[in-house]
Design a protein around this motif. Structure first.
Motif, PDB file in Angstrom:
ATOM      1  N   ALA A  17      42.276  43.553  25.354  1.00  0.00           N
ATOM      2  CA  ALA A  17      42.624  44.762  25.324  1.00  0.00           C
ATOM      3  C   ALA A  17      41.936  45.551  26.455  1.00  0.00           C
ATOM      4  O   ALA A  17      42.389  46.427  27.397  1.00  0.00           O
ATOM      5  CB  ALA A  17      43.121  45.654  24.159  1.00  0.00           C
ATOM      6  N   MET A  18      40.627  45.192  26.433  1.00  0.00           N
ATOM      7  CA  MET A  18      39.649  45.943  27.385  1.00  0.00           C
ATOM      8  C   MET A  18      40.035  45.315  28.532  1.00  0.00           C
ATOM      9  O   MET A  18      39.774  46.203  29.628  1.00  0.00           O
ATOM     10  CB  MET A  18      38.253  45.554  26.773  1.00  0.00           C
ATOM     11  N   LEU A  19      40.227  44.131  28.763  1.00  0.00           N
ATOM     12  CA  LEU A  19      40.535  43.513  30.303  1.00  0.00           C
ATOM     13  C   LEU A  19      41.911  44.222  30.827  1.00  0.00           C
ATOM     14  O   LEU A  19      41.931  44.740  32.019  1.00  0.00           O
ATOM     15  CB  LEU A  19      40.650  42.120  30.137  1.00  0.00           C
ATOM     16  N   VAL A  20      42.750  44.383  29.907  1.00  0.00           N
ATOM     17  CA  VAL A  20      43.983  44.973  30.518  1.00  0.00           C
ATOM     18  C   VAL A  20      43.882  46.417  30.835  1.00  0.00           C
ATOM     19  O   VAL A  20      44.188  46.924  31.665  1.00  0.00           O
ATOM     20  CB  VAL A  20      45.210  44.877  29.273  1.00  0.00           C
ATOM     21  N   GLY A  21      43.004  47.203  30.013  1.00  0.00           N
ATOM     22  CA  GLY A  21      42.778  48.424  29.873  1.00  0.00           C
ATOM     23  C   GLY A  21      41.835  48.862  31.505  1.00  0.00           C
ATOM     24  O   GLY A  21      42.089  49.685  32.332  1.00  0.00           O
ATOM     25  N   THR A  22      41.018  47.821  31.686  1.00  0.00           N
ATOM     26  CA  THR A  22      40.070  47.811  32.935  1.00  0.00           C
ATOM     27  C   THR A  22      41.013  47.803  34.190  1.00  0.00           C
ATOM     28  O   THR A  22      40.850  48.213  35.117  1.00  0.00           O
ATOM     29  CB  THR A  22      38.937  46.732  32.921  1.00  0.00           C
ATOM     30  N   PHE A  23      41.956  46.739  34.054  1.00  0.00           N
ATOM     31  CA  PHE A  23      42.876  46.355  35.127  1.00  0.00           C
ATOM     32  C   PHE A  23      43.734  47.927  35.353  1.00  0.00           C
ATOM     33  O   PHE A  23      43.922  48.337  36.622  1.00  0.00           O
ATOM     34  CB  PHE A  23      43.706  45.561  34.784  1.00  0.00           C
ATOM     35  N   MET A  24      44.134  48.532  34.643  1.00  0.00           N
ATOM     36  CA  MET A  24      44.756  49.824  34.598  1.00  0.00           C
ATOM     37  C   MET A  24      44.121  50.824  35.395  1.00  0.00           C
ATOM     38  O   MET A  24      44.282  51.620  36.273  1.00  0.00           O
ATOM     39  CB  MET A  24      45.158  50.593  33.177  1.00  0.00           C
ATOM     40  N   LEU A  25      42.768  50.937  34.883  1.00  0.00           N
ATOM     41  CA  LEU A  25      41.870  52.066  35.220  1.00  0.00           C
ATOM     42  C   LEU A  25      41.378  51.475  36.908  1.00  0.00           C
ATOM     43  O   LEU A  25      41.070  52.534  37.685  1.00  0.00           O
ATOM     44  CB  LEU A  25      40.341  51.840  34.554  1.00  0.00           C
ATOM     45  N   LEU A  27      43.285  50.168  38.928  1.00  0.00           N
ATOM     46  CA  LEU A  27      44.429  50.613  39.868  1.00  0.00           C
ATOM     47  C   LEU A  27      44.700  51.813  39.959  1.00  0.00           C
ATOM     48  O   LEU A  27      44.593  52.626  41.173  1.00  0.00           O
ATOM     49  CB  LEU A  27      45.938  50.064  39.214  1.00  0.00           C
ATOM     50  N   HIS A  28      44.197  52.740  39.001  1.00  0.00           N
ATOM     51  CA  HIS A  28      44.153  54.139  39.185  1.00  0.00           C
ATOM     52  C   HIS A  28      43.100  54.664  39.884  1.00  0.00           C
ATOM     53  O   HIS A  28      43.243  55.804  40.567  1.00  0.00           O
ATOM     54  CB  HIS A  28      44.108  54.817  37.552  1.00  0.00           C
ATOM     55  N   ALA A  29      41.928  53.879  39.929  1.00  0.00           N
ATOM     56  CA  ALA A  29      40.727  54.406  40.865  1.00  0.00           C
ATOM     57  C   ALA A  29      41.247  54.297  42.371  1.00  0.00           C
ATOM     58  O   ALA A  29      40.358  54.903  43.154  1.00  0.00           O
ATOM     59  CB  ALA A  29      39.740  53.532  40.467  1.00  0.00           C
ATOM     60  N   GLY A  30      42.191  53.522  42.723  1.00  0.00           N
ATOM     61  CA  GLY A  30      42.320  53.473  44.082  1.00  0.00           C
ATOM     62  C   GLY A  30      41.733  52.346  44.920  1.00  0.00           C
ATOM     63  O   GLY A  30      40.866  51.728  44.477  1.00  0.00           O
ATOM     64  N   ARG A  31      42.329  52.466  46.246  1.00  0.00           N
ATOM     65  CA  ARG A  31      41.731  51.403  46.867  1.00  0.00           C
ATOM     66  C   ARG A  31      40.214  51.237  47.384  1.00  0.00           C
ATOM     67  O   ARG A  31      39.719  50.150  47.383  1.00  0.00           O
ATOM     68  CB  ARG A  31      42.416  51.353  48.433  1.00  0.00           C
ATOM     69  N   LYS A  95      41.159  44.523  48.056  1.00  0.00           N
ATOM     70  CA  LYS A  95      42.357  44.991  47.597  1.00  0.00           C
ATOM     71  C   LYS A  95      43.028  43.611  46.704  1.00  0.00           C
ATOM     72  O   LYS A  95      43.546  43.847  45.721  1.00  0.00           O
ATOM     73  CB  LYS A  95      43.213  45.166  48.777  1.00  0.00           C
ATOM     74  N   TRP A  96      42.629  42.663  47.051  1.00  0.00           N
ATOM     75  CA  TRP A  96      43.028  41.389  46.243  1.00  0.00           C
ATOM     76  C   TRP A  96      42.398  41.197  45.107  1.00  0.00           C
ATOM     77  O   TRP A  96      42.960  40.331  44.178  1.00  0.00           O
ATOM     78  CB  TRP A  96      43.069  39.778  47.189  1.00  0.00           C
ATOM     79  N   LEU A  97      41.177  41.596  44.821  1.00  0.00           N
ATOM     80  CA  LEU A  97      40.480  41.284  43.630  1.00  0.00           C
ATOM     81  C   LEU A  97      41.067  41.900  42.449  1.00  0.00           C
ATOM     82  O   LEU A  97      41.309  40.919  41.351  1.00  0.00           O
ATOM     83  CB  LEU A  97      39.151  42.038  43.883  1.00  0.00           C
ATOM     84  N   PRO A  98      41.733  43.082  42.278  1.00  0.00           N
ATOM     85  CA  PRO A  98      41.922  43.386  40.881  1.00  0.00           C
ATOM     86  C   PRO A  98      43.410  42.574  40.414  1.00  0.00           C
ATOM     87  O   PRO A  98      43.548  42.371  39.163  1.00  0.00           O
ATOM     88  CB  PRO A  98      42.546  45.027  41.100  1.00  0.00           C
ATOM     89  N   PHE A  99      44.047  42.392  41.394  1.00  0.00           N
ATOM     90  CA  PHE A  99      45.391  41.658  41.059  1.00  0.00           C
ATOM     91  C   PHE A  99      44.960  40.125  40.813  1.00  0.00           C
ATOM     92  O   PHE A  99      45.550  39.545  39.893  1.00  0.00           O
ATOM     93  CB  PHE A  99      46.276  41.655  42.275  1.00  0.00           C
TER      94      PHE A  99
END
Ligand code: HEM
Length: 116
Positions: A17-25, A27-31, A95-99
């Protein structure tokens, strides 16, 4: 020992859940944002709890983990931790790293669930 296994599975799922939450954060933090430290913390928790689960397996009668699957999960996680460690100090995450990191997390969830 069974209770210990359950506690470790509980923490292992919170790590996911922490990893999924970090992914969301992320994306929210921007490029132009730096890489969130949550990738290392969540990944570290997954490694510790996963290895601990493997450690308690011999003490449990009705648990028989697939070690080929676990070996691949460890490799995938080491790629996550390696990429996170390599880019953590850069001012902006590419840009490719979070995905890529998010995709590797999903890959490990898929391995955990679909490969018995
Ligand atoms: C990004 C990293 C990881 C994610 C997202 C992840 C996710 C999961 C999930 C969702 C489950 C529950 C599957 C189910 O109950 O059907 C699970 C179980 C498990 N994982 Fe992972 N995992 C990761 C890394 C690891 C690593 C590196 C190891 C080994 C060192 C590991 C060892 C295990 C074990 C032994 C179980 C079985 C627990 C049980 O039901 O007794 N995991 N994992």
């Amino acid at each position: 020992m069974e209770f210990l296994r359950l506690v470790l599975v509980f923490l292992h799922l919170l790590g996911m859940a922490m990893l999924v939450g970090t992914f969301m954060l992320q994306l929210h933090a921007g490029r132009d944002a730096a890489l969130n430290k949550g990738w290392l913390h969540g990944g570290g928790l997954q490694l510790i709890t996963g290895l601990a689960l493997m450690g308690v397996e011999p003490a449990l009668d009705d648990v028989d983990y697939n070690h080929m699957k676990l070996g691949i999960k460890i490799l995938v996680l080491l790629v996550i931790l390696g990429l996170a460690g390599a880019f953590l100090r850069k001012p902006a995450a590419p840009k490719w790293l979070p995905f890529t990191l998010g995709g590797l997390v999903v890959l490990n969830v898929g391995l955990a669930v679909f490969w018995s």
